[in-house]
Design a protein around this motif. Structure first.
Motif, PDB file in Angstrom:
ATOM      1  N   PHE A  13       4.052 -13.997   5.119  1.00 48.34           N
ATOM      2  CA  PHE A  13       2.950 -13.659   4.215  1.00 48.34           C
ATOM      3  C   PHE A  13       1.621 -14.175   4.756  1.00 48.34           C
ATOM      4  O   PHE A  13       1.547 -15.282   5.283  1.00 48.34           O
ATOM      5  CB  PHE A  13       3.187 -14.274   2.830  1.00 48.34           C
ATOM      6  CG  PHE A  13       4.216 -13.540   2.021  1.00 48.34           C
ATOM      7  CD1 PHE A  13       3.831 -12.579   1.082  1.00 48.34           C
ATOM      8  CD2 PHE A  13       5.568 -13.791   2.197  1.00 48.34           C
ATOM      9  CE1 PHE A  13       4.782 -11.895   0.333  1.00 48.34           C
ATOM     10  CE2 PHE A  13       6.532 -13.110   1.462  1.00 48.34           C
ATOM     11  CZ  PHE A  13       6.136 -12.159   0.527  1.00 48.34           C
ATOM     12  N   GLU A  66      -1.141 -13.159  -0.298  1.00 49.95           N
ATOM     13  CA  GLU A  66      -0.063 -12.519  -1.061  1.00 49.95           C
ATOM     14  C   GLU A  66       0.462 -11.268  -0.353  1.00 49.95           C
ATOM     15  O   GLU A  66       1.337 -10.578  -0.856  1.00 49.95           O
ATOM     16  CB  GLU A  66      -0.552 -12.158  -2.478  1.00 49.95           C
ATOM     17  CG  GLU A  66      -1.669 -11.137  -2.571  1.00 49.95           C
ATOM     18  CD  GLU A  66      -3.024 -11.661  -2.107  1.00 49.95           C
ATOM     19  OE1 GLU A  66      -3.870 -10.821  -1.786  1.00 49.95           O
ATOM     20  OE2 GLU A  66      -3.225 -12.899  -2.065  1.00 49.95           O
ATOM     21  N   LYS A  67      -0.060 -10.988   0.840  1.00 47.32           N
ATOM     22  CA  LYS A  67       0.315  -9.764   1.561  1.00 47.32           C
ATOM     23  C   LYS A  67       1.517 -10.020   2.463  1.00 47.32           C
ATOM     24  O   LYS A  67       1.453 -10.876   3.351  1.00 47.32           O
ATOM     25  CB  LYS A  67      -0.876  -9.280   2.388  1.00 47.32           C
ATOM     26  CG  LYS A  67      -0.704  -7.860   2.908  1.00 47.32           C
ATOM     27  CD  LYS A  67      -2.022  -7.292   3.372  1.00 47.32           C
ATOM     28  CE  LYS A  67      -2.897  -6.814   2.245  1.00 47.32           C
ATOM     29  NZ  LYS A  67      -2.355  -5.644   1.540  1.00 47.32           N
ATOM     30  N   GLU A  68       2.603  -9.297   2.234  1.00 51.44           N
ATOM     31  CA  GLU A  68       3.807  -9.465   3.057  1.00 51.44           C
ATOM     32  C   GLU A  68       3.696  -8.620   4.325  1.00 51.44           C
ATOM     33  O   GLU A  68       3.425  -7.421   4.269  1.00 51.44           O
ATOM     34  CB  GLU A  68       5.058  -9.052   2.275  1.00 51.44           C
ATOM     35  CG  GLU A  68       6.340  -9.317   3.054  1.00 51.44           C
ATOM     36  CD  GLU A  68       7.606  -8.978   2.289  1.00 51.44           C
ATOM     37  OE1 GLU A  68       8.701  -9.322   2.790  1.00 51.44           O
ATOM     38  OE2 GLU A  68       7.507  -8.364   1.206  1.00 51.44           O
ATOM     39  N   ILE A  69       3.907  -9.268   5.464  1.00 50.76           N
ATOM     40  CA  ILE A  69       3.917  -8.574   6.758  1.00 50.76           C
ATOM     41  C   ILE A  69       5.378  -8.416   7.169  1.00 50.76           C
ATOM     42  O   ILE A  69       6.034  -9.382   7.578  1.00 50.76           O
ATOM     43  CB  ILE A  69       3.125  -9.370   7.829  1.00 50.76           C
ATOM     44  CG1 ILE A  69       1.767  -9.847   7.275  1.00 50.76           C
ATOM     45  CG2 ILE A  69       2.977  -8.559   9.101  1.00 50.76           C
ATOM     46  CD1 ILE A  69       0.852  -8.766   6.749  1.00 50.76           C
ATOM     47  N   THR A  88      -1.109  -2.665   6.426  1.00 50.63           N
ATOM     48  CA  THR A  88      -2.105  -3.731   6.567  1.00 50.63           C
ATOM     49  C   THR A  88      -3.009  -3.460   7.768  1.00 50.63           C
ATOM     50  O   THR A  88      -2.535  -3.333   8.899  1.00 50.63           O
ATOM     51  CB  THR A  88      -1.404  -5.092   6.732  1.00 50.63           C
ATOM     52  OG1 THR A  88      -0.520  -5.291   5.621  1.00 50.63           O
ATOM     53  CG2 THR A  88      -2.412  -6.229   6.780  1.00 50.63           C
ATOM     54  N   ASP A  91      -8.163  -5.559   5.037  1.00 54.40           N
ATOM     55  CA  ASP A  91      -7.214  -6.604   4.650  1.00 54.40           C
ATOM     56  C   ASP A  91      -7.519  -7.957   5.294  1.00 54.40           C
ATOM     57  O   ASP A  91      -7.406  -8.995   4.648  1.00 54.40           O
ATOM     58  CB  ASP A  91      -5.786  -6.170   5.010  1.00 54.40           C
ATOM     59  CG  ASP A  91      -5.351  -4.955   4.199  1.00 54.40           C
ATOM     60  OD1 ASP A  91      -5.461  -5.000   2.960  1.00 54.40           O
ATOM     61  OD2 ASP A  91      -4.932  -3.956   4.804  1.00 54.40           O
ATOM     62  N   GLU A 130     -11.591  -9.472  -1.151  1.00 55.71           N
ATOM     63  CA  GLU A 130     -10.133  -9.362  -0.958  1.00 55.71           C
ATOM     64  C   GLU A 130      -9.715  -9.639   0.482  1.00 55.71           C
ATOM     65  O   GLU A 130      -8.531  -9.784   0.768  1.00 55.71           O
ATOM     66  CB  GLU A 130      -9.681  -7.950  -1.359  1.00 55.71           C
ATOM     67  CG  GLU A 130      -9.929  -7.631  -2.826  1.00 55.71           C
ATOM     68  CD  GLU A 130      -9.670  -6.174  -3.176  1.00 55.71           C
ATOM     69  OE1 GLU A 130      -8.988  -5.488  -2.372  1.00 55.71           O
ATOM     70  OE2 GLU A 130     -10.151  -5.730  -4.234  1.00 55.71           O
ATOM     71  N   LYS A 133      -8.825 -11.325   3.928  1.00 59.42           N
ATOM     72  CA  LYS A 133      -8.319 -12.615   4.398  1.00 59.42           C
ATOM     73  C   LYS A 133      -8.988 -12.971   5.733  1.00 59.42           C
ATOM     74  O   LYS A 133      -9.369 -12.090   6.503  1.00 59.42           O
ATOM     75  CB  LYS A 133      -6.798 -12.578   4.584  1.00 59.42           C
ATOM     76  CG  LYS A 133      -6.035 -12.204   3.315  1.00 59.42           C
ATOM     77  CD  LYS A 133      -6.278 -13.176   2.203  1.00 59.42           C
ATOM     78  CE  LYS A 133      -5.557 -12.804   0.928  1.00 59.42           C
ATOM     79  NZ  LYS A 133      -6.040 -13.576  -0.226  1.00 59.42           N
TER      80      LYS A 133
END
Length: 265
Positions: A6, A9-12, A81, A106, A127, A129
């Motif tokens: 992660f 909260e973004k799952e790679i 992403t 992203d 938003e 990162k």
């Protein structure tokens, strides 16, 4: 099997980040293709004003327009992403950062210098990162300390590039074969910095530079990296945005064609 990780909260799901390659090598075509496979696709912001020329010419405005267009195209082609690589050394670094955040990309990957003020561009509604690219544990520590002290913010991940990465890294030629500067040595050192902040934030570490096989990927994940960044390996693909003539030079080259040049950064 690869494990996902992660960034915020973004799952790679596929732990592969496609490195940013300018000018015009990694744009929406390559970035969206990688993102569609579950990795992170990355648009390079370098030199976009050369590719998006309007009349009368205004390079800085054309760069902003070009970045917006590439992000728009990537969103049309992918729901995955998408990041933007922005070199700190660019004269229009601030423009590229502001545009990337406003367009809700992203992730920003920022290297070729220390992005010490990068969090200052965020607002409460942002938003995007922030992921600095470093070539030493010392640089990682300086960035973490400055960001935390000045902005109460820690990196969302850290990319560590060894001397075999392309680009503007801060290594000397003699570091290439020196085990003290090897990526295998640097990854655990940067991990130690990232882990020292684990009470405040989980900061994944991504290994980069000269990674070209599955064995390479496995080796760095076993060393504790959450993922790897790969650049040159993507160049000869159909999806890469480079011209076919450029790709053919890669395909037809041999070890003896390689040259190391001194970076101006």
């Amino acid at each position: 099997m690869f494990k996902s990780f992660f960034i915020g909260e973004k799952e790679i799901k596929l732990p592969i980040i496609q490195g940013g390659m300018g000018v015009g090598i990694s744009l929406s075509g390559l970035a969206s293709a990688v993102a569609n496979e579950g990795g992170i696709g990355v648009i390079s912001s370098a030199g976009l004003g050369l590719l998006y020329r309007r009349k009368p010419g205004d390079y800085l405005k054309d760069c902003i327009w070009g970045l917006k267009e590439e992000l728009r195209k990537s969103r049309e082609k992918s729901k995955g992403t998408i990041g933007v690589n922005i070199m700190v050394a660019l004269s229009n670094f601030a423009d590229m950062v502001r545009t990337t955040i406003a367009e809700k990309a992203d992730i920003i990957f920022a290297g070729a210098g220390l992005p010490l003020d990068l969090p200052s561009y965020l607002s409460t509604s942002s938003e995007t990162k922030l992921v600095p690219i470093v070539s030493s544990a010392r640089a990682a520590k300086v960035i973490c300390e400055k960001w935390q002290t000045n902005y109460n913010y820690l990196p969302d991940a850290i990319v560590v590039e060894g001397p075999k990465a392309g680009g503007h890294l801060g290594f000397k030629r003699e570091n290439l074969e020196d085990a003290n500067y090897s990526l295998e040595r640097l990854v655990p050192e940067v991990l130690a910095i990232a882990t020292s902040y684990k009470d405040k934030k989980t900061i994944p570490v991504i290994a980069a530079g000269g990674i070209s096989t599955g064995e390479d990927i496995l080796r760095f994940i076993q060393l504790g990296a959450s993922g790897v960044q790969i650049g040159s390996l993507f160049v000869p693909t159909d999806e890469c945005d480079a011209s076919d003539a450029f790709k053919q030079i890669y395909v037809n080259s041999s070890q003896s064609d390689l040259m190391i040049i001194q970076s101006p950064v």
